[in-house]
Design a protein around this motif. Structure first.
Motif, PDB file in Angstrom:
ATOM      1  N   GLY A   1       0.823  -1.207   0.000  1.00 60.34           N
ATOM      2  CA  GLY A   1       0.000   0.000   0.000  1.00 60.34           C
ATOM      3  C   GLY A   1       0.853   1.251   0.000  1.00 60.34           C
ATOM      4  N   SER A   2       1.887   1.267   0.848  1.00 57.27           N
ATOM      5  CA  SER A   2       2.791   2.429   0.888  1.00 57.27           C
ATOM      6  C   SER A   2       3.573   2.573  -0.414  1.00 57.27           C
ATOM      7  CB  SER A   2       3.759   2.287   2.067  1.00 57.27           C
ATOM      8  OG  SER A   2       3.062   2.261   3.290  1.00 57.27           O
TER       9      SER A   2
ATOM     10  N   ASP B   1       1.411   4.131  -3.120  1.00 59.96           N
ATOM     11  CA  ASP B   1       1.253   5.581  -2.970  1.00 59.96           C
ATOM     12  C   ASP B   1       2.546   6.331  -3.279  1.00 59.96           C
ATOM     13  OD1 ASP B   1      -1.439   5.643  -2.298  1.00 59.96           O
ATOM     14  OD2 ASP B   1      -1.066   5.406  -0.157  1.00 59.96           O
TER      15      ASP B   1
ATOM     16  N   ALA C   1       0.092  11.552   2.496  1.00 61.21           N
ATOM     17  CA  ALA C   1      -0.137  10.131   2.690  1.00 61.21           C
ATOM     18  C   ALA C   1       0.543   9.663   3.963  1.00 61.21           C
ATOM     19  CB  ALA C   1       0.380   9.355   1.479  1.00 61.21           C
ATOM     20  N   GLY C   2       0.233   8.471   4.372  1.00 57.84           N
ATOM     21  CA  GLY C   2       0.909   7.888   5.514  1.00 57.84           C
ATOM     22  C   GLY C   2      -0.050   7.501   6.613  1.00 57.84           C
TER      23      GLY C   2
ATOM     24  N   CYS D   1      -3.763   8.991  -0.144  1.00 54.64           N
ATOM     25  CA  CYS D   1      -3.515   7.927   0.833  1.00 54.64           C
ATOM     26  C   CYS D   1      -4.438   6.735   0.620  1.00 54.64           C
ATOM     27  CB  CYS D   1      -3.636   8.454   2.266  1.00 54.64           C
ATOM     28  SG  CYS D   1      -5.269   9.064   2.710  1.00 54.64           S
TER      29      CYS D   1
ATOM     30  N   SER E   1      -4.166   3.968  -1.446  1.00 52.65           N
ATOM     31  CA  SER E   1      -3.492   2.661  -1.394  1.00 52.65           C
ATOM     32  C   SER E   1      -3.032   2.348   0.020  1.00 52.65           C
ATOM     33  CB  SER E   1      -2.289   2.635  -2.341  1.00 52.65           C
ATOM     34  OG  SER E   1      -2.699   2.352  -3.660  1.00 52.65           O
ATOM     35  N   SER E   2      -2.512   3.349   0.724  1.00 54.56           N
ATOM     36  CA  SER E   2      -2.091   3.137   2.108  1.00 54.56           C
ATOM     37  C   SER E   2      -3.284   2.788   2.991  1.00 54.56           C
ATOM     38  CB  SER E   2      -1.392   4.379   2.658  1.00 54.56           C
ATOM     39  OG  SER E   2      -0.169   4.606   1.988  1.00 54.56           O
TER      40      SER E   2
ATOM     41  N   TRP F   1      -3.335  -0.745   4.774  1.00 53.51           N
ATOM     42  CA  TRP F   1      -3.287  -0.915   6.226  1.00 53.51           C
ATOM     43  C   TRP F   1      -4.523  -1.627   6.741  1.00 53.51           C
ATOM     44  CZ3 TRP F   1       0.412  -0.348   9.866  1.00 53.51           C
ATOM     45  CH2 TRP F   1       1.605   0.263   9.459  1.00 53.51           C
TER      46      TRP F   1
END
Length: 455
Positions: A81-82, A85, A247-248, A388, A390-391, A395
């Motif tokens: 995911g990260s 992004d 993102a994150g 964000c 995909s993150s 997650w």
């Protein structure tokens, strides 16, 4: 005086796309990816009875092998995911599929449980990277009117892959053994990775967040809309508020998203426990009550086939009536079906006599559990913006994989403590918890949400 650069709202441009050309190609790629994922996710469950015989082990000794892929999927979902992004959906998907194929091929040549466990861990890492990025890619390519249905059509590839895998396994494993099944499960994703390298485009919305790739974005928009052209020097923007353009993990727990993040994670945790308890243990459970392996594997086919029907039907319902109550109702239907299965006195000759009732309960449970699972992909993709997405999906899936890991050991524990009744009853309790968590989510897909989704 520097001329003003024209501003292009990429969300507005893409919201006018028709479901043909590149959006349709992306859908085909994403569905195929998830079909192959479904095959490789469940392949160990199809092989489980044969593995216990070849290695001379008890059922509970398979727990680490089953858990390895799920642990890998958790790690892969977090990292994938990260990565999606940061570097893009396209390269992450291609690398992930290549890892799945290579690791599955290596697993086919394993001659110890330790080696098989290691290769299943790597397979899981690859599988974990595909799901969040395929979901994000579909959410960012599909026309608004069809977005929730397109995501459902993509994720429904998992039970379709399981259904195909169950049919193939029922023919291959008894005759040729589990290793041939793994070779088949390796060649397909390797071929898919090569095909994607040549045909799969990057997400236009992702490119809009990368100023250094705006010329690529202009070229891609020209392919999506052949009658229009962009030079690449325009100021490409998205409709999301500026404060959401970071993102994150910290963003996922900001005031805007914290409650929905926690609730969505709990839904994935409990529902994935139910999904993987079936994927990994249903064949073992049914052979333990004196049904033959072919019948047990075909029960997996029934579970997956019903899941496809439930997911497609529920996507249609969600698009019209929102996601909160349809998904909550499906979770309760699953709990009721599992309660019914827990009351069946399976064992000996009774198992064959009760087979129609057993398969009916498995079908209803499969329909409802998969409807919740696949509907939640659309919900979690709706909760988060492009920067964000995909993150956010990764997650949620990564945390949910903890439920899958628990099912690897919990399935064996439920079976050993309470037999088939304890197994089905424990999964039913998980679905009640999934329903409660679903009702805690605030930002559900509203009525006709597909026409006005989050960018």
């Amino acid at each position: 005086m520097t001329p003003t650069r024209p501003v292009v709202n990429v969300d507005s441009v893409l919201d006018g796309v028709r479901f043909q050309g590149l959006p349709l190609l992306v859908t085909i790629c994403a569905v195929t990816i998830l079909v192959l994922d479904g095959f490789d996710i469940q392949i160990i469950g199809f092989a489980a009875p044969a593995l216990t015989q070849e290695f001379g082990i008890e059922r509970k000794a398979l727990g680490p092998v089953l858990a390895a892929a799920l642990l890998g999927m958790a790690l892969g979902a977090f990292a994938g995911g990260s990565a999606g992004d940061r570097w893009g959906r396209r390269p992450t998907l291609i690398v992930s599929m290549a890892v799945v194929g290579a690791a599955t091929l290596a697993a086919a040549m394993a001659h110890s449980l330790e080696a098989l466990t290691f290769w299943r861990l790597l397979t899981g890492i690859g599988l974990g990277g595909t799901l969040p990025n395929a979901t994000a890619l579909m959410a960012e390519f599909a026309p608004p009117r069809w977005r929730s249905q397109a995501i459902a059509a993509t994720i429904v590839g998992v039970p379709i892959g399981g259904m195909i895998g169950a049919a193939i396994a029922a023919e291959i494993v008894p005759t040729f053994g589990w290793r041939v099944l793994f070779v088949v499960g390796a060649m397909l994703p390797l071929g898919m990775a090569v095909w994607m390298y040549f045909v799969l485009p990057e997400s236009a919305r992702f490119l809009a967040t990368r100023p250094d790739r705006h010329r690529d974005l202009a070229s891609l928009l020209g392919r999506i809309f052949p009658g229009q052209s962009w030079k690449g020097d325009e100021q490409f923007v998205l409709a999301s508020p500026a404060e959401e353009q970071s993102a994150g993990l910290r963003t996922l727990f900001s005031r805007s998203f914290a409650r929905d993040t926690i609730a969505a994670w709990l839904v994935f945790l409990t529902n994935i426990f139910a999904v993987y308890a079936f994927f990994n243990w249903i064949a073992v459970v049914l052979t333990s009550v004196d049904l033959d392996i072919a019948t047990a594997v075909r029960a997996s086919f029934v579970f997956n086939l019903a899941g496809v029907i439930g997911a497609v039907a529920n996507a249609w319902i969600i698009a019209r009536y929102g996601s909160r109550w349809p998904l909550a109702a499906m979770a309760l239907i699953a709990a009721a079906a599992l309660w019914w299965l827990a009351r069946l006195p399976l064992g000996g000759e009774a198992s064959q006599a009760l087979l129609p009732s057993l398969l009916a309960g498995v079908a209803i449970a499969g329909l409802a559990i998969n409807a919740v699972q696949i509907g939640m992909y659309a919900v979690v993709a709706h909760i988060y913006p492009t920067a964000c997405r995909s993150s956010g999906v990764g997650w949620a899936l990564g945390f949910g994989r903890l439920g899958g890991i628990l099912s690897s050991f919990g399935g064996a524990m439920l079976l050993s403590l309470g037999g088939s009744q304890g197994f089905f009853g424990g999964i039913g309790l998980a679905m009640v918890l999934a329903c409660a968590s679903l009702l805690l989510i605030r930002n559900h897909l509203p009525v006709m949400a597909a026409q006005h989704p989050k960018s």
